[in-house]
Each structure stands twice: as structure tokens, then as C-alpha cells.
Motif scaffolding. Sequence first.
Motif: not given
Length: 287
Positions: A147-157, A160-164, A179-182, A186-190
Motif C-alpha cells: 500500500l503506497l502513498l501516491h506521489s506525495p509532495p516532499a513536505d507530506v513525506i 510523516g503523518d500520512a505514512l502514519g 511505502g511511497i510511490s515517488c 530525490q523524492t525516493g531518497l527522502l
Amino acid sequence: MNGPAALDVVQQRLGLGCARLGSVLGRDRAGAFTLVQAAFDRGIRLFDTANIYGQGESERILGAALGSRRKRVTLVTKAGQYFPAWMRVAKPLKSAVTPLIRRSGAGRHLISKAREAPLPQNFSDHGLRASIDASLRRLNTDYADILLLHSPPADVIARGDALGLLDKMREAGKAIKIGISCEDIQTGLLALNDPRVEAVELPLWPPTEAMDRFLDRARRQAVFVIGRGLINAAQPASSNDRWPAARTALTASLARSEISRVLIGTTRLAHLDQVLDAVRRAETSCS
């Protein structure tokens, strides 16, 4: 290596990207249903979708086409994006206008342009819960394997509350990995900065130093990496040379053991067979 070993690499390293299943410019339900079942029969065991793909139709097709095979596959879905009000209002007309749009060059152009516009996002607890529960209903399952967050901006990543919220959904048994779909490296590294991230999906072509840094960190952190967009990223100026470039990207990506799955984004069975044949040939040359 056209026997079991070639089948193993398909099962263990490839996945089907289902973004255009049920979409206006993709496959209709019958054709998409056939494609999913054929992919499974050919060894594909990971299917990647999202709540917005085909306005939910992609998930419905997967749920119906996989049926009793559900526990034999890895289902990936995403949450956080949604369609604006005008698209939701127009949805009941989709089945009627889709054949007309597919036959019209101007109609296809207008839809392609509309799809380029970014969709609104909602990473609130309420928005994510509602989206995920709806996805599971469409997929005819009570959990997503990833289950992934779909292309969240850097501030959402970073916040951390969305991943929470995804973490809570995992604790409730609605996901195995989160996890996260980036959209970029650079977003992947974040994303890798959050220890709760167990999976990252992102474009992994062309190779760069940043990509190497990402894959090295992902390997050390035992993160499940899904690479996408190989065909589009590898496409040169001449469309006649599209497949050779994509084949290079595919085989090079499969050579990187840090990449857990490589997505094949296609709606055509002939193209799927072309990709699988290239994988088998690459395996044969390495044996």
C-alpha cells in the motif's frame, strides 16, 4: 533458458502496470480482463494499480480477473490522489463516450492533454482511510500486499503523518507492506529517511549517480523497490527505435538485484509477449 528458470525470473522480477486498464485511452473491460489473466498465465505475479486508474475501473478489473488467484499474487495499490468534481460528474457518461473518443484523433488528443494536468491530492487521515477502503472493495480483497502513498509532495513525506495512517492500516491487517510511490529519485531518497517505509516505487531510468545512491540505501534498508516507466524513459527521438531502447532499459534494470520488481506498462498482449521473450533471451545469454 526457456523453461522453469525463465519462468522464475518473470515471477520474481516482473510486474504488470495497470494504469490504463479500463481507461478511456486504454483497454475496455473485456480486453483488460483477458490481458490480466494472460499475464498471470505467463508467470506475472505482481499487479500494480491505484484508486485513480480508470477512475477505479482498473482495480475492479483486477479484482474480477484474478478471482480465486488473489492469494497467489502481489497486489499493489495507492492512495492520496482523486478526481476533481467535474470528472466525477462525467463518470456515468464514460461507457457511452469512450468508443467515440477512441475513434477520434481529436478526442484522444483532448483526453491526453487532460490527463497531463495534475490531479488534486488528499493525504488526510479521513481521505486516505476512505480511499483505501474503497480500493479494497474494488479489488475484492481485505488487504493490499503493498500500500503506497501516491506521489506525495516532499513536505507530506517529511511530516510523516500520512505514512502514519498507512502504518495504522497495516496494523489493522489492511496491508502487508507500506511505502511511497515517488515521481523522481530525490523524492525516493527522502522517502528512505522514514524507517516505516518498506516499499518505494519510482522511475529508475536512465541510470545516474543519484539512482545508484538510492538503490544502495534501499538494499541496506531492505526496502522493496519497484521500477516503472522504463519504456517512456528509454524512448529516443525516433519512435521507430522505441523497442530496442526499451529492451536495453529492461535488461539493464533486471541486472540490478536491488530492484525488486520491474513494471511492464502495457495494454497489448502482443507487447507483453515481446517483453517476456526479451527477458527469456537475456536469461539464455547469461546462462
